[in-house]
Design a protein around this motif. Structure first.
Motif, mmCIF file in Angstrom:
data_model
loop_
_atom_site.group_PDB
_atom_site.id
_atom_site.type_symbol
_atom_site.label_atom_id
_atom_site.label_comp_id
_atom_site.label_asym_id
_atom_site.label_seq_id
_atom_site.Cartn_x
_atom_site.Cartn_y
_atom_site.Cartn_z
ATOM 1 N N PRO A 48 61.476 47.535 44.179
ATOM 2 C CA PRO A 48 60.387 46.570 44.062
ATOM 3 C C PRO A 48 60.466 45.833 42.738
ATOM 4 O O PRO A 48 61.073 46.316 41.776
ATOM 5 N N GLU A 86 58.288 45.295 40.567
ATOM 6 C CA GLU A 86 57.656 45.981 39.436
ATOM 7 C C GLU A 86 58.647 46.933 38.775
ATOM 8 O O GLU A 86 58.673 47.090 37.557
ATOM 9 N N TYR A 87 59.450 47.564 39.637
ATOM 10 C CA TYR A 87 60.432 48.490 39.098
ATOM 11 C C TYR A 87 61.457 47.742 38.248
ATOM 12 O O TYR A 87 61.810 48.158 37.150
ATOM 13 N N ASN A 146 55.519 54.933 41.505
ATOM 14 C CA ASN A 146 56.164 54.509 42.745
ATOM 15 C C ASN A 146 55.131 54.221 43.826
ATOM 16 O O ASN A 146 53.920 54.300 43.599
ATOM 17 N N ALA A 147 55.634 53.882 44.997
ATOM 18 C CA ALA A 147 54.768 53.439 46.093
ATOM 19 C C ALA A 147 53.762 54.517 46.484
ATOM 20 O O ALA A 147 52.661 54.207 46.939
ATOM 21 N N HIS A 191 57.906 37.428 43.353
ATOM 22 C CA HIS A 191 57.055 38.584 43.601
ATOM 23 C C HIS A 191 56.619 38.645 45.039
ATOM 24 O O HIS A 191 56.172 39.673 45.509
ATOM 25 N N ASP A 192 56.714 37.563 45.718
ATOM 26 C CA ASP A 192 56.271 37.545 47.105
ATOM 27 C C ASP A 192 57.232 36.632 47.856
ATOM 28 O O ASP A 192 57.741 35.659 47.302
#
Lengths: 586, 331
Positions: free
Chosen positions: A296, A298-299, A318-319, A222-223
């Motif tokens: 991303p 999350e997507y 979305n963003a 995630h990061d």
């Protein structure tokens, strides 16, 4: 004529016979002009022509667009956004830091595919490897270092150490037992050993060390800070073991992690006591269709979850904080995820609007601007061809008429020959030749003008010759001969100007015809070519029924412009004829 | 008289020869992609049986169409076979040129005859009325209408007619000479189907020529009306009807008839643009397709055909002129 007569008689009533103003002499040019402006149709024609010239030559400058400027619009279209696939390939994690070699991976894949045993041994790159199945689609790979060869002779076990390896009694017994049980590996004092079967009852004993993991799950950090962690062997092994065991936590490197399992094959990993997710685990690989799109995590999670739950659509924020609906369709083994996306499209066949008063055409270009530039070409072709025809016609006709005799006969037969060559077939053949030679559109205009000029001069030559035949017998020609003026001056300075009025009338009326011919050829696609435009080629769009029936604004204005221009030239030509020669007025 | 006709025919023959040479020369400038395509096709077909290769086929075909010789020699060879009445096979249609021609010519002739009749029926009364009321509103209206017809581009008129009658009103089909269900119709039905499909082309052709013929009629009628014998007829106290129909109109007919006789050969020449726009399979449309495809034999045939028609027209005009007007001296 009758109007003029009436006016004269009404004037005469007011003037006395000896009045000096009674006889008002006008120059011939003035007479022509006066007669011309009295002709209403001719004035209408002149107005139409002035409008056309302003429209074409000034309009092109005033117009905010270029003639080949393509317009775009934004539209929403359902486009493929990402594709997802359920992973069927093993992914390898190395324990030693150096990645497993391609050879090892390939051999592993081929061995494991058909194996039903708990552990499989194979050789690659000269080393022995043992793949141990921990769970479905989850193996550890260990590599062995050969310690000894074992030969089994009935109940006897003969062990020959390789190199200076020392084989203890315990190890020997364990190895013998393993061979008898047909196992590929066994464990002794925390160390794993492998047994590889060689030729005829001989085995190789090796010490095993874990070199990697093979699994079908993929980890996404995630990061960026966690990318190193998820590549860590212990972390991976513990995480996957926990997943397969359906546990909800595991420990790796002394840190406890929470496993938030979501469906059979996907989970999110958190560090205990912290909300921030570290990685997502899934057997679904989601990748964007366009490589410049970044998906991303999350997507990917949302997509993987939807696929795992066999849903056909999911929503994703979305963003920009907008909610997007994505639909999932199967194609073969792939899941195609598509969504309504903002796309830049060529603005074809746009209806008339403030920005485009006559809409746009099939190339997304502004029709009004195309009409202006097309008008330039149509009018210019008309004038250039007319001038060309007249130059050739005056020279040939002048020489023919002045000299007479065999020169005349020869040139006139030449005129007959040119005159009898069928005009349209010739132009069509010429157009087809230019098509097949792929002549550049700009050069094509000049070629077209030249061909039209060469095909059309015969009429002018006949008129000039006929007029000069009668004019050369007149007294002023005797005078030119007496003063010794040279022949070329006699023809072109003294004879031809006398034919000019007739030529001007003919040329004006002929201009309409030339514009019609050019338009017809361009309509047939044999004249002016894209990206240039002429009025005829703009109407060419209407040869597609779809355009003709739905988009009147593309072709009707162009047609009206042609009709009005030709009408204007014809009216003016008629008016000029009547003005030059009132006796001929019909 | 005979001497004149013989000389005129000889001149026409020379013009036809030279004219077809010019067109042949221009046609030869077109890349012979057709011959290459045919050679490739035949080479592919005979490849399995070990027949001639592409190169050999190409050479053979080039020799068959005299394309291996220079323009002049090629023309002479072509002309030699034409003299014997052999125009060769059309490249595009694959049948002898003459056969294709005889299949399609009648569409053009029928189309032209109907529109010519329509033109005469419309134009002559209009022209006469306009001349009788010179400078009246009616006259101006007719003249503007005539001028409008002259100024209309064929393709625009045809497209507008299609837009109105075929697309919006749905009375006629957009293209073709027969409808979709032509084969199922009875023989009367087939006739009516063709008539229906001829309607728009005839209207287009007639509209295009109405302008010229009306103006011509009006001009000639005006000339006659200004003549002394009309004044005499009126002075005798004849009714206006008799003056116009008996005295004026009959004299107007002379130039009209000679104009018509000039038109007769052109009935066979087809109307290339109109036929193409409506896809009427007449000689015009068929030749247009052949020309665009670079079909040398068919294009040459059509060009020679047009050259001959033009020469016949001119000869008829010359001779008619002499017959109608005895003042014209023939030589």
């Amino acid at each position: 004529m009758s109007e003029e007569k009436n006016k004269n008689t009404s004037n005469e009533q007011q003037l006395s016979l000896d009045d000096g103003r009674r006889v008002k002499v006008l120059s011939p040019g003035m007479m022509v002009f006066k007669r011309f402006i009295r002709n209403k149709l001719a004035i209408v024609g002149i107005c139409v022509l002035i409008f056309m010239f302003v429209f074409s030559f000034v309009g092109g400058i005033v117009s905010p667009y270029r003639q080949d400027q393509v317009f775009y619009k934004n539209d929403f279209a359902n486009k493929e956004y990402a594709s997802a696939v359920i992973n069927n390939e093993y992914r390898f994690t190395s324990a030693t830091g150096t990645p497993l070699s391609t050879m090892v991976r390939a051999t592993f894949n081929s061995k494991v595919k058909n194996a039903s045993e708990e552990s499989v041994s194979f050789t690659a790159d000269g080393n022995t490897y043992i793949a141990t199945k921990l769970d479905d689609d989850f193996y550890t790979i260990s590599s062995g270092q050969d310690l000894a060869t074992i030969a089994l002779l009935g109940k006897m076990t003969d062990i020959k150490p390789i190199g200076d390896a020392e084989i203890g009694k315990d190890l020997k017994d364990a190895a013998t037992e393993a061979i008898r049980e047909n196992a590929a590996s066994f464990e002794l004092d925390g160390v794993e050993y492998s047994i590889t079967k060689g030729a005829a009852k001989s085995y190789t004993l090796g010490a095993l060390a874990e070199t990697g993991l093979a699994s079908k799950l993929s980890f996404d950090a995630h990061d960026n800070a966690y990318t190193k962690l998820i590549a860590d062997y212990e972390f991976r092994k513990e995480a996957e073991t926990a997943m397969h065991a359906e546990a909800d936590s595991f420990t790796a490197g002394g840190v406890e992690y929470i496993l938030d399992t979501d469906g059979e094959n996907s989970a999110v990993i958190y560090e205990k006591g912290r909300d921030e997710a570290i990685a997502s685990v899934s057997n679904v690989i989601v990748s964007p269709v366009n490589s410049d799109v970044f998906l991303p995590i999350e997507y990917k999670d949302a997509a993987a979850e939807a696929i795992a739950n066999r849903e056909t659509s999911f929503t994703y924020v979305n963003a920009d904080g907008e909610e997007e609906t994505h639909t999932i369709t199967m194609r073969g083994n792939n899941y195609i995820i598509s969504t309504m996306q903002k796309t830049l499209l060529i603005d074809m066949y746009a209806y008339p609007s403030f920005a485009h008063p006559l809409g746009t055409d099939d190339h997304g270009m502004d029709v009004l601007t195309r009409l202006m530039y097309g008008g330039r070409i149509s009018l210019m072709v008309g004038f250039v061809v007319m001038i060309l025809e007249n130059i050739i016609g005056i020279i040939i006709g002048g020489i023919s008429g002045y000299f007479g005799g065999w020169t005349d006969t020869l040139l006139m037969r030449f005129v007959d020959l040119f005159n009898s060559i069928p005009y349209y077939p010739m132009m069509i053949i010429a157009g087809a030749i230019m098509d097949s030679l792929e002549v550049d559109p700009y050069k094509r205009i000049f070629l077209l003008m030249a061909i039209m000029g060469i095909m059309g001069w015969t009429g002018v030559a006949r008129v000039v010759r006929g007029q000069i035949l009668s004019l050369r017998e007149q007294d002023f020609m005797v005078a030119t001969e007496a003063t010794g003026i040279r022949v070329s001056r006699r023809i072109f300075i003294h004879l031809v100007p006398n034919v000019m009025p007739l030529l001007i009338v003919q040329a004006t009326m002929g201009l309409g015809g030339i514009i019609l011919t050019e338009a017809t050829l361009s309509f047939l696609g044999l004249g002016i070519k894209y990206p240039l435009a002429s009025w005829g080629s703009i109407i060419n769009a209407a040869s597609q029924i779809y355009v003709m029936t739905n988009f009147w604004f593309i072709w009707i204005p162009a047609g009206l412009l042609i009709v009005l221009t030709v009408l204007g030239f014809n009216f003016v030509g008629d008016g000029l004829r009547d003005a030059f020669d009132p006796k001929m007025k019909r | 008289m005979w001497k004149f006709i013989v000389r005129r025919v000889a001149l026409a023959a020379v013009i036809v020869f030279l004219g077809s040479f010019i067109i042949y020369g221009v046609m030869r400038a077109m890349p012979t992609s057709f011959v290459e395509a045919m050679a490739r096709q035949r080479a592919a077909a005979s490849a399995t049986t070990g027949g001639p290769t592409y190169k050999e086929w190409l050479d053979q075909l080039n020799a068959a169409y005299h394309l291996d010789q220079g323009v002049f020699l090629g023309f002479i060879s072509w002309f030699g076979s034409v003299i014997t009445g052999d125009f060769g096979d059309s490249w595009k249609y694959g049948v002898p040129v003459i056969q294709k021609f005889s299949e399609v010519i009648w569409y053009s002739v029928v189309l032209n005859i109907i529109s010519l009749v329509l033109e005469v029926v419309i134009c002559i009364p209009l022209g006469i009325q306009a001349a009788r009321r010179q400078y009246s509103g009616f006259d101006y209206g007719i003249m503007v209408f005539a001028m409008l017809c002259i100024s209309l581009p064929t393709f625009f008129l045809a497209t507008v007619l299609k837009y109105i009658f075929a697309v919006h009103l749905g009375w006629f089909d957009l293209y073709g000479i027969v409808g979709r269900y032509h084969e199922q119709l009875s023989s009367t039905g087939k006739m009516l189907d063709m008539v229906n499909h001829m309607f728009l082309p005839v209207l287009t052709l007639a509209m295009l020529h109405i302008g010229g013929l009306t103006r011509y009629t009006r001009t000639n009628m005006l000339e006659v009306l200004n003549a002394d014998y009309i004044r005499t007829a009126r002075a005798k106290g004849l009714s206006e009807r008799v003056v116009i129909n008996r005295h004026a109109f009959r004299n107007t007919l002379i130039p009209l008839v000679s104009y018509m006789s000039y038109l007769i050969p052109s009935l066979f020449s087809g109307s290339m643009i109109t036929e193409t726009l409506y896809q009427i399979p007449g000689i015009g449309y068929i030749s247009y397709d052949a020309m665009v495809a670079g079909d040398l034999p068919f294009t040459m045939f059509y060009s020679v055909f047009l050259l001959i028609l033009t020469q016949i027209s001119l000869m008829v005009a010359d001779i008619m002129y002499a017959v109608v007007d005895p003042r014209v001296r023939i030589n």
